[in-house]
Scaffold this motif. Structure first.
Motif, PDB file in Angstrom:
ATOM      1  N   ARG A 218       1.061  -1.234  -0.080  1.00 27.14           N
ATOM      2  CA  ARG A 218      -0.050   0.026   0.035  1.00 27.14           C
ATOM      3  C   ARG A 218       0.976   1.142  -0.006  1.00 27.14           C
ATOM      4  O   ARG A 218       1.631   1.358   0.746  1.00 27.14           O
ATOM      5  CB  ARG A 218      -0.949  -0.063   1.197  1.00 27.14           C
ATOM      6  CG  ARG A 218      -1.868   1.264   1.459  1.00 27.14           C
ATOM      7  CD  ARG A 218      -2.729   1.222   2.875  1.00 27.14           C
ATOM      8  NE  ARG A 218      -3.549   0.158   2.813  1.00 27.14           N
ATOM      9  CZ  ARG A 218      -3.629  -0.665   3.992  1.00 27.14           C
ATOM     10  NH1 ARG A 218      -3.053  -0.290   4.849  1.00 27.14           N
ATOM     11  NH2 ARG A 218      -4.536  -1.723   3.899  1.00 27.14           N
ATOM     12  N   VAL A 219       0.781   2.011  -0.766  1.00 27.75           N
ATOM     13  CA  VAL A 219       1.869   3.243  -1.087  1.00 27.75           C
ATOM     14  C   VAL A 219       1.003   4.473  -1.152  1.00 27.75           C
ATOM     15  O   VAL A 219      -0.183   4.644  -1.687  1.00 27.75           O
ATOM     16  CB  VAL A 219       2.852   3.012  -2.498  1.00 27.75           C
ATOM     17  CG1 VAL A 219       1.705   3.036  -3.643  1.00 27.75           C
ATOM     18  CG2 VAL A 219       3.524   4.318  -2.574  1.00 27.75           C
ATOM     19  N   SER A 220       1.507   5.328  -0.294  1.00 23.19           N
ATOM     20  CA  SER A 220       0.799   6.680  -0.219  1.00 23.19           C
ATOM     21  C   SER A 220       1.863   7.976  -0.503  1.00 23.19           C
ATOM     22  O   SER A 220       3.056   7.929  -0.385  1.00 23.19           O
ATOM     23  CB  SER A 220       0.121   6.676   1.022  1.00 23.19           C
ATOM     24  OG  SER A 220       1.021   6.675   2.156  1.00 23.19           O
ATOM     25  N   CYS A 221       1.033   8.954  -1.163  1.00 19.15           N
ATOM     26  CA  CYS A 221       1.896  10.171  -1.277  1.00 19.15           C
ATOM     27  C   CYS A 221       0.922  11.389  -0.845  1.00 19.15           C
ATOM     28  O   CYS A 221      -0.102  11.195  -1.655  1.00 19.15           O
ATOM     29  CB  CYS A 221       2.397  10.094  -2.582  1.00 19.15           C
ATOM     30  SG  CYS A 221       3.304  11.774  -2.985  1.00 19.15           S
ATOM     31  N   GLY A 222       1.316  11.978   0.081  1.00 21.09           N
ATOM     32  CA  GLY A 222       0.091  13.092   0.778  1.00 21.09           C
ATOM     33  C   GLY A 222      -1.295  12.238   1.065  1.00 21.09           C
ATOM     34  O   GLY A 222      -0.825  11.150   1.825  1.00 21.09           O
ATOM     35  N   LYS A 223      -2.071  12.790   0.511  1.00 22.75           N
ATOM     36  CA  LYS A 223      -3.437  11.790   1.038  1.00 22.75           C
ATOM     37  C   LYS A 223      -3.926  10.753   0.065  1.00 22.75           C
ATOM     38  O   LYS A 223      -4.784  10.222   0.248  1.00 22.75           O
ATOM     39  CB  LYS A 223      -4.824  12.775   1.167  1.00 22.75           C
ATOM     40  CG  LYS A 223      -4.385  13.759   2.347  1.00 22.75           C
ATOM     41  CD  LYS A 223      -5.743  14.748   2.605  1.00 22.75           C
ATOM     42  CE  LYS A 223      -5.687  15.524   3.779  1.00 22.75           C
ATOM     43  NZ  LYS A 223      -5.758  16.871   3.452  1.00 22.75           N
ATOM     44  N   THR A 224      -3.056  10.557  -0.956  1.00 27.32           N
ATOM     45  CA  THR A 224      -3.406   9.534  -2.022  1.00 27.32           C
ATOM     46  C   THR A 224      -2.907   8.225  -1.933  1.00 27.32           C
ATOM     47  O   THR A 224      -1.705   8.481  -1.276  1.00 27.32           O
ATOM     48  CB  THR A 224      -3.147  10.075  -3.401  1.00 27.32           C
ATOM     49  OG1 THR A 224      -3.570  11.412  -3.557  1.00 27.32           O
ATOM     50  CG2 THR A 224      -3.516   9.331  -4.436  1.00 27.32           C
ATOM     51  N   ARG A 225      -3.636   7.134  -1.982  1.00 26.93           N
ATOM     52  CA  ARG A 225      -2.925   5.834  -1.572  1.00 26.93           C
ATOM     53  C   ARG A 225      -3.563   4.983  -2.623  1.00 26.93           C
ATOM     54  O   ARG A 225      -4.509   4.955  -2.990  1.00 26.93           O
ATOM     55  CB  ARG A 225      -3.157   5.469  -0.342  1.00 26.93           C
ATOM     56  CG  ARG A 225      -4.441   5.390   0.256  1.00 26.93           C
ATOM     57  CD  ARG A 225      -4.280   4.355   1.533  1.00 26.93           C
ATOM     58  NE  ARG A 225      -4.127   4.895   2.713  1.00 26.93           N
ATOM     59  CZ  ARG A 225      -4.526   4.537   4.020  1.00 26.93           C
ATOM     60  NH1 ARG A 225      -5.138   3.015   3.952  1.00 26.93           N
ATOM     61  NH2 ARG A 225      -4.160   5.036   5.025  1.00 26.93           N
TER      62      ARG A 225
END
Ligand code: FDA
Length: 395
Positions: A218-225
């Protein structure tokens, strides 16, 4: 002297969007010419989906797209739906299957989709000219005059469907953006999307033994995943989850990767220590991760001894490296390998129902050249079909 050839509609770009638009306009009785500088139409369709074309996604909705105006795509996506395209595919007897998460692929070959579109174009009386680059383009009265492939052409509607900049080797150009700018339309910043991310040399050499290792994350960047597979490469990271997050990542930002989603690795390690302290830390991690990855994480965090010899602090560091590995890519592999181009013709310039440029009557932009970019999984083709279909009703 012979005058210019006259068409109601000229579509530049025989890709997914351009062909769909031409079919619809032809069906309405418009005299349509499609121009492409390439040798063959629909080259990106041909190579898409590993040769099986992930031609739509049954869940496609505005939330699956990146755009400065997330509402822009609502109209087109609701007027031409995944079920509409699937019905066309069914009419041609093309067998398909749902792979995962609503992604529809041909059972056979993406060539079937290209052949279907070419047959539809022929039936609608559309003329296709290949290896016909546009040399000159200007406004003439209410319409346009262009020279392409040695012919002088005039038309009342001009549709730009030349796609994005991704994979220049296959004929991608910035032509559509240049046309927009020529006519004074705004173009938002373009950058590679759905693209592998790269690391700096030091990190790369530490991770070198992992090249080729894949893990579900599960990868996230800021609020997006996103969830999906991640692949360690010789340059950095790839795989569906990374391609997805790349469209949201900006230079300077870190991404956080959970390599054992759903597992509390710290708790798992503590429990294993309490039950069988003579196991290696890597041995327990390998229940959640590929062995090579488990071993490298343990080496990096000095957890090479048995569980019994590892204190909570060390186990916590190891667990964090698994459940919340935070890393800063230095860049991406760029347009050479990007599946799409983010940004493009500013949606504020276009009518969301027809894709017409508001300030230049008769000019239309469809498909990837517009600042609407889909996630991985059939969304980009759905946008191409939907925006092409809408323009096809209006030109
Ligand atoms: P597209 O790029 O298809 O077509 C543009 C056409 O314009 C081309 O035929 C080109 O030759 C022509 N052209 C360009 N410049 C020109 C010029 N100056 N003069 C004349 N003609 C010019 N999406 C998806 O939904 N499912 C999938 O499975 C995949 N898989 C995939 C794999 C790979 C490797 C890539 C690179 C991309 C995908 N995509 C995808 C993305 C998808 O291919 C893309 O979003 C659409 O093809 C965009 O359709 P367009 O018609 O807008 O442009």
């Amino acid at each position: 002297m012979k005058g210019p050839q006259s068409f109601d509609v000229v579509v530049v770009g025989a890709g997914a969007a351009g062909m769909m638009c031409a079919i619809e306009a032809g069906k309405r009785g418009r005299r349509v010419l499609v121009l492409d500088h390439a040798k063959a139409p629909g080259e990106k369709i041909r190579i898409s989906g590993g040769g099986r074309c992930n031609f739509t996604n049954i869940h496609a909705g505005p939330k699956n797209f990146v755009s400065a105006n997330p509402r822009f795509a609502i109209s087109a996506l609701s007027r031409y739906r995944p079920a509409d395209f699937t019905a066309l595919v069914d009419r041609y007897g093309i067998a398909w299957h749902e792979k995962t998460l609503g992604q529809l692929f041909c059972d056979g070959s993406s060539r079937q989709i290209i052949d279907m579109l070419l047959t539809e174009m022929k039936a609608a009386g559309v003329e296709l000219r290949l290896q016909a680059p546009v040399d000159r383009l200007e406004r003439e009265g209410e319409g346009f005059r262009l020279s392409a492939g040695g012919a002088e052409i005039v038309c009342s509607s001009l549709v730009i469907a030349t796609g994005g900049k991704s994979i220049p080797k296959m004929g991608a150009t910035g032509f559509g953006y240049q046309v927009a700018e020529r006519f004074g339309l705004k173009v938002t910043e373009t950058r590679p999307g759905l693209v592998p991310l790269t690391f700096e040399a030091g990190l790369l050499s530490r991770l070198a033994p992992l090249a080729g290792v894949a893990v579900d994350v599960r990868v996230s960047c800021g609020k997006t995943r996103f969830e999906g597979a991640m692949l360690f490469t010789h340059r950095g990271l790839s795989g569906p989850a990374i391609l997805q997050i790349s469209s949201y990542w900006r230079e300077g930002q870190a991404i956080t990767v959970d390599m054992a989603p759903g597992a509390d690795v710290f708790e798992a390690l503590r429990q294993a220590r309490a039950e069988r302290g003579r196991q290696s830390v890597a041995g327990v991690l390998a229940q959640h991760l590929p062995r090579r990855l488990a071993e490298l994480i343990c080496e990096t965090h000095g957890a090479t001894a048995n569980l019994a010899d590892a204190g909570d602090k060390r186990l916590r560091a190891v667990a964090e490296a698994v459940n919340a590995w935070t890393v800063k890519p230095v860049g991406s592999e760029g347009y050479r390998t990007a599946e799409v181009t983010l940004g493009g013709v500013d949606t504020g310039e276009l009518d969301s129902r027809t894709m017409a440029a508001r300030r230049i009557p008769g000019l239309y932009f469809i498909g990837e050249v517009v600042d609407v970019t889909g996630w991985l999984g059939g969304y980009n083709f759905q946008w191409a079909w939907a925006s092409g279909w809408c323009a096809g009703q209006a030109v």
